[in-house]
Design an enzyme around this catalytic site. Structure first.
Site, PDB file in Angstrom:
ATOM      1  N   HIS A 102      36.520  -9.964  24.103  1.00  0.00           N
ATOM      2  CA  HIS A 102      36.734 -10.257  25.524  1.00  0.00           C
ATOM      3  C   HIS A 102      37.803 -11.337  25.681  1.00  0.00           C
ATOM      4  CE1 HIS A 102      32.928  -8.327  27.255  1.00  0.00           C
ATOM      5  NE2 HIS A 102      32.827  -8.154  25.941  1.00  0.00           N
ATOM      6  N   GLU A 140      41.186  -7.872  30.317  1.00  0.00           N
ATOM      7  CA  GLU A 140      41.058  -8.759  29.163  1.00  0.00           C
ATOM      8  C   GLU A 140      41.686  -8.039  27.971  1.00  0.00           C
ATOM      9  OE1 GLU A 140      36.905  -9.792  28.939  1.00  0.00           O
ATOM     10  OE2 GLU A 140      36.867 -10.450  31.029  1.00  0.00           O
ATOM     11  N   GLU A 173      34.976 -14.212  22.762  1.00  0.00           N
ATOM     12  CA  GLU A 173      35.941 -14.558  23.813  1.00  0.00           C
ATOM     13  C   GLU A 173      37.165 -15.130  23.111  1.00  0.00           C
ATOM     14  OE1 GLU A 173      35.567 -14.108  27.065  1.00  0.00           O
ATOM     15  OE2 GLU A 173      33.453 -13.536  27.182  1.00  0.00           O
ATOM     16  N   HIS A 211      36.609  -4.874  29.500  1.00  0.00           N
ATOM     17  CA  HIS A 211      37.131  -5.268  30.807  1.00  0.00           C
ATOM     18  C   HIS A 211      38.639  -5.048  30.762  1.00  0.00           C
ATOM     19  CE1 HIS A 211      33.381  -7.983  31.163  1.00  0.00           C
ATOM     20  NE2 HIS A 211      33.191  -6.865  31.831  1.00  0.00           N
TER      21      HIS A 211
END
Length: 642
Positions: free
Chosen positions: A377, A248, A469, A245
């Protein structure tokens, strides 16, 4: 069929409103060069505004005698929209090559032709993309007709494609070579850092591109290995991917820093790093979505919205763009004896919109036998693992484990347990809602979605992938990057070392010949892995006793009992020697059965990575032909194969 992009419609309407020009041919079928009266003029074609020169001449190599004639030609229209039709493949290379013909380079009243070898190399690389949509190679890109050799002072029309990327950005003289700049990196800066790092550690590192983004940026990988550029027998392969993404960005920077750290520490003699790089082949792709990053970076840290730059240049979420094999897995799992690993990509998937970045990852996975992977991410602080899609599609949150649930939890904990913030006991911190779970979670138990990269890795290949994440701020300020690196350096190293857990070995026949695509089964785990072309395999397994079976068509199967101690940190060596059956080829039940479901695992060339639309039937025109019908008598019939 989806409607054509607005840009394509606009270009076609404009072209249809102008008179066109047919190509004029010189002697022996070659286009004649601009005549003696030709003059160098400013190049003002919008689709050719980024070529390496600014002067052209009329008539062109196709005998177009004015800018208006070029702009109204079907050749120019094709160049303007080809990247949409090919969904970003070979962009902008093909456009720049075409501009070299439609707007020839003019210097000192003389036209220079593009080099034939550049055209030939590009045609070899891009022909499959044309074949996939049933389109003929454009006649004006005929390498023998409009291009010349070095003896005729040809030039490389792609020379500006990587302009500025090879310029060395020297570190301040006061800084040692081990110095890492904890800053955000533009695309050009990222490429320079990776190439500089590979040059410093040339004996253990190299850079390579796995493809191009939709806007034509290289998806650049830096590799670390004792023998970079080749797969070594029994050496497991690991990949780390950042920036899927575009907004990110922490993962992108962590991998840029990690590359420099691995190089520096290896040169300094760090025994842990030297052992890791001498026994593992590591591939780092800092940015899978460089186009989206440019959108996010334009807003900058602190100003970037939650979604600005998330998608690629086609407005596709790349982590929703992979084939949905999880739904097929759930169907197969309910069929007794059916094999539910190495699931083929359904043909209808290619009829949809598949990003070139997605295709590049899938092709990469086909060429290298990856064992372990992580996708980095941002937006929370947790490690998730497959499955990401709920076993009941209507349930947005539902625990949906893979057959390798125990192993995936070990992989996730290998990252989370050494991350200081993930282990922080405060529930008020970023990711605090995952504290009671140990900062790890099954993906579908968090939120369910289809088309994710991690599920695809597990169900289509031998690779186990987790999702990390890295924090609640997707585009952190520059001053936070050093702290984020300090929090993630040890987890990244610890995770990569996990590739050596379980067992590895060779599968051979009695003559010592490797058996490729042999299956390695583990009793009680309904997920098989296959051997690489050299007959080597790696099977990630948790500690304990396991019954392991090796089998292949035409051979008798071999069963072994394996015990993996809890503290064992190096993969145990378990080889198999298969005996050929004397009673003829082994018979298997039709369909996807455990004997050999659906036939042998697909070879890399069996899956149509370039295909994306239903094939034409009954002699009808290809799907893209309707886009050109507005051109009337100037329709590019030379694009039709028949």
């Amino acid at each position: 069929m989806r409607p054509p992009p607005p840009l394509l419609l606009t270009m076609l309407v404009l072209a249809a409103a102008r008179p066109g020009c047919e190509p004029a041919w010189g002697p022996e079928g070659k286009a004649g060069p601009p005549g003696p009266g030709a003059m160098c003029v400013d190049l003002q074609l919008q689709s050719c505004s980024d070529v390496a020169y600014n002067r052209t001449a009329f008539p062109t190599l196709l005998q177009h005698r004015s800018r208006a004639a070029v702009e109204s030609s079907s050749e120019y229209i094709l160049l303007s929209v080809l990247h949409h039709l090919l969904e970003g493949q070979c962009n902008p290379d093909l456009r720049l090559l075409g501009c070299a013909v439609l707007a020839p380079r003019c210097e000192g009243g003389r036209v220079r032709r593009p080099c034939r070898h550049v055209c030939g190399a590009l045609r070899e690389a891009c022909q499959p993309a044309f074949d996939a949509i049933d389109m003929a190679w454009p006649y004006f890109l005929d390498c023998g007709r409009y291009f010349s050799g070095p003896e005729e002072d040809c030039y490389d029309p792609l020379e500006k494609l990587r302009g500025g990327l090879d310029i060395e950005e020297a570190l301040p003289s006061s800084h040692p070579h081990t110095f890492i700049q904890f800053t955000h990196h533009s695309y050009a800066q990222m490429v320079r850092v990776l190439k500089r790092t590979a040059t410093r550690c040339a004996h253990i590192s190299k850079t390579y591109s796995i493809g191009r983004s939709f806007d034509g940026r290289d998806l650049l990988v830096i590799e670390f290995s004792s023998r970079p550029g080749q797969h070594e027998l029994m050496e497991p392969e690991v990949k780390l991917i950042g920036n899927i993404h575009g907004n990110e960005v922490a993962g992108r920077e962590m991998l840029i820093y990690l590359a420099q750290y691995l190089c520096s520490e290896y040169l300094l003699g760090n025994p842990r790093i030297q052992r890791l790089l001498n026994t593992t082949r590591i591939h780092l792709l800092p940015s899978m979505n460089p186009d989206g990053y440019e959108v996010a970076a334009a807003e900058g840290a602190g100003y970037n919205g939650w979604t600005s730059g998330r998608q690629n240049a086609q407005n596709l979420d790349l982590n929703r763009n992979f084939p949905d094999l999880t739904s097929e897995y759930y169907r197969l799992a309910s069929v007794r004896g059916a094999r539910s690993d190495h699931i083929a990509i359904p043909q209808h998937y290619w009829w949809g919109k598949v990003a070139p970045e997605t295709k590049a990852i899938m092709k990469w996975m086909r060429t290298i036998p990856f064992v372990l992977s992580a996708s980095l991410h941002g937006g929370d602080l947790v490690v998730s693992y497959p499955f990401d899609f709920s076993k009941h599609p209507q349930e947005e949150k539902m625990f949906s484990p893979t057959p390798d649930e125990k192993m995936f939890k070990l992989l996730a904990r290998a990252y989370a347990d050494v991350h200081p913030m993930m282990m922080d006991r405060s529930e008020n911190r970023c990711g605090g809602n995952f504290l009671k779970r140990g900062s790890i979670i099954n993906g579908a138990d968090w939120y369910s979605f289809t088309g994710g990269m991690s599920d695809f890795n597990y169900l289509h290949s031998n690779c186990f992938e987790i999702t990390v994440e890295l924090g609640c701020v997707k585009f952190p300020p520059e001053e936070a990057l050093y702290t984020i690196w300090q929090h993630n350096k040890e987890p990244l190293l610890n995770f990569m070392e996990m590739v050596h857990r379980g067992i590895k070995g060779m599968v051979m026949d009695k003559f010592g010949k490797p058996v490729k695509n042999a299956r390695i089964l583990v009793k009680g785990i309904r997920h098989d892995i296959t051997t690489a072309p050299d007959g080597d395999y790696w099977r990630l397994l948790p500690p304990g006793a396991h019954i392991v079976i090796a089998q292949a068509p035409g051979y008798s199967k071999v069963i072994k009992k394996v015990i993996i101690p809890a503290r064992m940190k190096r993969a145990g060596r378990v080889d198999f020697i298969l005996q050929q059956l004397r009673t003829g080829p082994q018979k298997f039940l039709p369909g996807s059965r455990r004997g050999w479901p659906g036939g042998e695992p697909q070879e890399p060339d069996q899956d149509p990575l370039g295909a994306r639309r239903q094939p034409t039937t009954g002699g009808s025109k290809p799907w893209w032909w309707s886009y050109f019908t507005s051109l009337g008598q100037h329709q590019p019939r030379w694009l039709l194969k028949y």
